[in-house]
Design an enzyme around this catalytic site. Structure first.
Site, PDB file in Angstrom:
ATOM      1  N   ARG A 151       0.831  -1.202   0.000  1.00 23.58           N
ATOM      2  CA  ARG A 151       0.000   0.000   0.000  1.00 23.58           C
ATOM      3  C   ARG A 151       0.870   1.258   0.000  1.00 23.58           C
ATOM      4  O   ARG A 151       0.518   2.270  -0.587  1.00 23.58           O
ATOM      5  CB  ARG A 151      -0.942  -0.015   1.201  1.00 23.58           C
ATOM      6  CG  ARG A 151      -2.022  -1.086   1.083  1.00 23.58           C
ATOM      7  CD  ARG A 151      -2.862  -1.144   2.342  1.00 23.58           C
ATOM      8  NE  ARG A 151      -3.924  -2.137   2.272  1.00 23.58           N
ATOM      9  CZ  ARG A 151      -3.795  -3.403   2.632  1.00 23.58           C
ATOM     10  NH1 ARG A 151      -2.644  -3.845   3.097  1.00 23.58           N
ATOM     11  NH2 ARG A 151      -4.822  -4.237   2.555  1.00 23.58           N
ATOM     12  N   ASP A 183     -10.142  -4.379   8.544  1.00 22.46           N
ATOM     13  CA  ASP A 183      -9.288  -5.402   9.165  1.00 22.46           C
ATOM     14  C   ASP A 183     -10.009  -5.977  10.403  1.00 22.46           C
ATOM     15  O   ASP A 183      -9.970  -7.175  10.656  1.00 22.46           O
ATOM     16  CB  ASP A 183      -7.939  -4.806   9.613  1.00 22.46           C
ATOM     17  CG  ASP A 183      -7.324  -3.897   8.561  1.00 22.46           C
ATOM     18  OD1 ASP A 183      -6.162  -4.105   8.203  1.00 22.46           O
ATOM     19  OD2 ASP A 183      -8.024  -2.969   8.091  1.00 22.46           O
ATOM     20  N   ARG A 211     -12.672  -8.326   9.348  1.00 25.37           N
ATOM     21  CA  ARG A 211     -12.070  -9.604   8.938  1.00 25.37           C
ATOM     22  C   ARG A 211     -11.667 -10.424  10.171  1.00 25.37           C
ATOM     23  O   ARG A 211     -11.869 -11.634  10.220  1.00 25.37           O
ATOM     24  CB  ARG A 211     -10.824  -9.329   8.074  1.00 25.37           C
ATOM     25  CG  ARG A 211     -11.165  -8.803   6.687  1.00 25.37           C
ATOM     26  CD  ARG A 211      -9.937  -8.333   5.918  1.00 25.37           C
ATOM     27  NE  ARG A 211     -10.279  -8.041   4.535  1.00 25.37           N
ATOM     28  CZ  ARG A 211      -9.595  -7.225   3.737  1.00 25.37           C
ATOM     29  NH1 ARG A 211      -8.522  -6.603   4.195  1.00 25.37           N
ATOM     30  NH2 ARG A 211      -9.965  -7.026   2.496  1.00 25.37           N
ATOM     31  N   HIS A 237      -3.666   0.399   8.601  1.00 20.26           N
ATOM     32  CA  HIS A 237      -4.445  -0.520   7.767  1.00 20.26           C
ATOM     33  C   HIS A 237      -3.469  -1.312   6.918  1.00 20.26           C
ATOM     34  O   HIS A 237      -2.676  -0.742   6.174  1.00 20.26           O
ATOM     35  CB  HIS A 237      -5.400   0.273   6.868  1.00 20.26           C
ATOM     36  CG  HIS A 237      -6.024  -0.557   5.776  1.00 20.26           C
ATOM     37  ND1 HIS A 237      -6.767  -1.684   6.032  1.00 20.26           N
ATOM     38  CD2 HIS A 237      -6.024  -0.416   4.436  1.00 20.26           C
ATOM     39  CE1 HIS A 237      -7.196  -2.201   4.893  1.00 20.26           C
ATOM     40  NE2 HIS A 237      -6.753  -1.448   3.903  1.00 20.26           N
TER      41      HIS A 237
HETATM   42  P1  NAD Z   1     -10.407   1.034  -9.322  1.00 23.38           P
HETATM   43  O1  NAD Z   1      -9.190   1.154 -10.164  1.00 23.38           O
HETATM   44  O2  NAD Z   1     -11.432  -0.005  -9.668  1.00 23.38           O
HETATM   45  O3  NAD Z   1     -11.159   2.433  -9.232  1.00 23.38           O
HETATM   46  C1  NAD Z   1     -10.517   3.642  -9.019  1.00 23.38           C
HETATM   47  C2  NAD Z   1     -11.301   4.673  -9.787  1.00 23.38           C
HETATM   48  O4  NAD Z   1     -10.736   5.950  -9.518  1.00 23.38           O
HETATM   49  C3  NAD Z   1     -11.255   4.467 -11.308  1.00 23.38           C
HETATM   50  O5  NAD Z   1     -12.565   4.338 -11.822  1.00 23.38           O
HETATM   51  C4  NAD Z   1     -10.542   5.717 -11.808  1.00 23.38           C
HETATM   52  O6  NAD Z   1     -11.038   6.153 -13.080  1.00 23.38           O
HETATM   53  C5  NAD Z   1     -10.857   6.704 -10.697  1.00 23.38           C
HETATM   54  N1  NAD Z   1      -9.959   7.845 -10.677  1.00 23.38           N
HETATM   55  C6  NAD Z   1      -8.611   7.857 -10.758  1.00 23.38           C
HETATM   56  N2  NAD Z   1      -8.163   9.123 -10.728  1.00 23.38           N
HETATM   57  C7  NAD Z   1      -9.240   9.931 -10.614  1.00 23.38           C
HETATM   58  C8  NAD Z   1      -9.427  11.323 -10.530  1.00 23.38           C
HETATM   59  N3  NAD Z   1      -8.386  12.155 -10.540  1.00 23.38           N
HETATM   60  N4  NAD Z   1     -10.686  11.797 -10.433  1.00 23.38           N
HETATM   61  C9  NAD Z   1     -11.733  10.969 -10.427  1.00 23.38           C
HETATM   62  N5  NAD Z   1     -11.626   9.622 -10.494  1.00 23.38           N
HETATM   63  C10 NAD Z   1     -10.390   9.112 -10.588  1.00 23.38           C
HETATM   64  O7  NAD Z   1      -9.859   0.796  -7.843  1.00 23.38           O
HETATM   65  P2  NAD Z   1     -10.708   0.200  -6.628  1.00 23.38           P
HETATM   66  O8  NAD Z   1     -10.518  -1.267  -6.566  1.00 23.38           O
HETATM   67  O9  NAD Z   1     -12.082   0.776  -6.651  1.00 23.38           O
HETATM   68  O10 NAD Z   1      -9.891   0.803  -5.381  1.00 23.38           O
HETATM   69  C11 NAD Z   1      -9.933   2.185  -5.116  1.00 23.38           C
HETATM   70  C12 NAD Z   1      -9.005   2.530  -3.970  1.00 23.38           C
HETATM   71  O11 NAD Z   1      -9.497   1.957  -2.756  1.00 23.38           O
HETATM   72  C13 NAD Z   1      -7.585   1.984  -4.121  1.00 23.38           C
HETATM   73  O12 NAD Z   1      -6.665   2.943  -3.672  1.00 23.38           O
HETATM   74  C14 NAD Z   1      -7.576   0.760  -3.219  1.00 23.38           C
HETATM   75  O13 NAD Z   1      -6.300   0.389  -2.807  1.00 23.38           O
HETATM   76  C15 NAD Z   1      -8.456   1.276  -2.097  1.00 23.38           C
HETATM   77  N6  NAD Z   1      -9.019   0.286  -1.186  1.00 23.38           N
HETATM   78  C16 NAD Z   1      -9.059   0.624   0.130  1.00 23.38           C
HETATM   79  C17 NAD Z   1      -9.578  -0.265   1.073  1.00 23.38           C
HETATM   80  C18 NAD Z   1      -9.567   0.122   2.531  1.00 23.38           C
HETATM   81  O14 NAD Z   1      -9.876  -0.703   3.410  1.00 23.38           O
HETATM   82  N7  NAD Z   1      -9.244   1.368   2.845  1.00 23.38           N
HETATM   83  C19 NAD Z   1     -10.079  -1.514   0.649  1.00 23.38           C
HETATM   84  C20 NAD Z   1     -10.062  -1.795  -0.715  1.00 23.38           C
HETATM   85  C21 NAD Z   1      -9.519  -0.899  -1.631  1.00 23.38           C
END
Ligand code: NAD
Length: 335
Positions: A109, A169, A172, A196
């Site tokens: 991450r 977490d 889970r 996280h």
């Molecule tokens: P994804 O690639 O499916 O979606 C990300 C989206 O963001 C895309 O549709 C992209 O077009 C958009 N995007 C990128 N830059 C942008 C901008 N400047 N303006 C507007 N939209 C923009 O990814 P995902 O699987 O949905 O994951 C999203 C984020 O969430 C990742 O950083 C991932 O690591 C994180 N995540 C966090 C947790 C948590 O527990 N915090 C859990 C799962 C995923």
């Protein structure tokens, strides 16, 4: 009215249309996570006023249309989208940020930091132009650092910038404990705090079922000397994201549900406790200006209080180490 003859025959307008609902939620990023959040929020009826934003216009429009066509099953929710017009987010009560690059298979991450900071620089200031007092919920990874980044970029008070942190977490963890004990996950009380992901801290000292602490039954629980190897549960929590990403390419449903639960705490002003990423400076002798998760109560104004957990010296030391590592990474961020 001339252009709407049927409308004119059916209705006599008696006041100006009102579009402000007071429960508007904006989601930035309609990838797997953003849409899981949207679906959970709408189906749990946490909002009936949803705005979606994403730079991928086709996906954005497709997702909006798909949801709109279910609006009749979703308390007639209004669902709007825009790729670049941030004025559509005006007066959002809650803004959920999931935009960003996601982890690649095997990628940590922390490696995502600068890539996603740059994305935040293009998003957060624009959101603040149209929203005076929103609550920001940050989901994008690395979530603890990006919550700090969002706090800095937004100028909002710290209680209004919340990272989803180790809430996932923790969920889970509860699930895995429940599988060993054959009771419901919600009846297993345990917390994962801190960072996280890879360096999260399982608080074994307070894991309990209806007040019976598992350390009293198995003093070695969570240690390498434990013959029952409860420690492997935490390893499994840490590996979960990697495992799911390997299997299906991304994680989505559990994080969507976790965000929805946090939103419900805000909307209903419940002061429910969640493991949330918040400014940890001043807690557990940490002096770094970093965000890490602690059990925190959430209400209408965001985080209302943080629990002063009684931690063991080793748990405190792990938190302090996470804080030190994150502070070091934060020094390298280009704002
Ligand atoms: P994804 O690639 O499916 O979606 C990300 C989206 O963001 C895309 O549709 C992209 O077009 C958009 N995007 C990128 N830059 C942008 C901008 N400047 N303006 C507007 N939209 C923009 O990814 P995902 O699987 O949905 O994951 C999203 C984020 O969430 C990742 O950083 C991932 O690591 C994180 N995540 C966090 C947790 C948590 O527990 N915090 C859990 C799962 C995923």
């Amino acid at each position: 009215m001339a252009s709407k003859p049927t409308y004119g025959k059916l209705f006599t307008d008696v006041s100006e249309p009102v579009t402000k609902t007071g429960n508007k939620v904006t989601i930035i990023g309609v990838g797997a996570v953003g849409m899981a959040c949207a679906f959970a929020l709408l189906s749990e009826k946490q909002t009936n006023d949803l705005v979606l934003m994403d730079m991928d216009r086709n996906k954005l429009k497709g997702e909006m249309l798909d949801l709109q066509q279910g609006a009749a099953f979703l308390r007639n929710a209004r669902i709007q989208e825009s790729a670049d017009d941030y004025s559509i987010t005006r007066d959002s009560r809650i803004i959920i940020v999931t935009a960003g690059a996601r982890q690649r298979e095997g990628e940590s991450r922390l490696a995502l930091v600068q890539r996603n900071t740059d994305i935040f620089k293009s998003i957060i200031p624009k959101l603040m132009e149209y929203n005076k007092n929103p609550i920001l919920i940050i989901v994008s990874n690395p979530v603890d650092i990006l919550t700090y980044v969002a706090w800095k970029l937004s100028g909002l008070p710290v209680h209004k910038v919340i990272g989803t942190g180790t809430n996932l977490d923790t969920s889970r963890f509860k699930y895995l404990i429940s599988q060993r004990l054959d009771i419901a996950p919600s009846s297993c009380h345990g917390w994962i705090i801190g960072e996280h992901g890879d360096n999260s801290v399982p608080v074994w000292s307070s894991v309990n079922v209806s007040g019976v602490r598992l350390t009293e039954l198995n003093p070695k629980i969570g240690t390498k000397e434990d013959e029952e190897d409860w420690l492997s549960l935490h390893k499994e929590v840490v590996q979960s994201a990697y495992e799911i990403i390997k299997l299906k390419g991304y994680t989505s449903w559990a994080i969507g549900l976790s965000v929805c639960d946090i939103v419900s705490g805000i909307m209903r002003n419940t002061n429910n406790l969640y493991a949330l990423s918040t400014l940890i400076k001043g807690f557990h002798c940490i002096q770094d200006e970093v965000f890490l998760s602690l059990p925190a109560a959430v209400g209408v104004d965001g985080i209302s209080k943080v629990v002063n957990q009684k931690l063991t010296p080793s748990e405190v030391q792990q938190l302090q180490e996470s804080a030190r590592v994150i502070a070091e990474v934060q020094k390298g961020i280009q704002f």
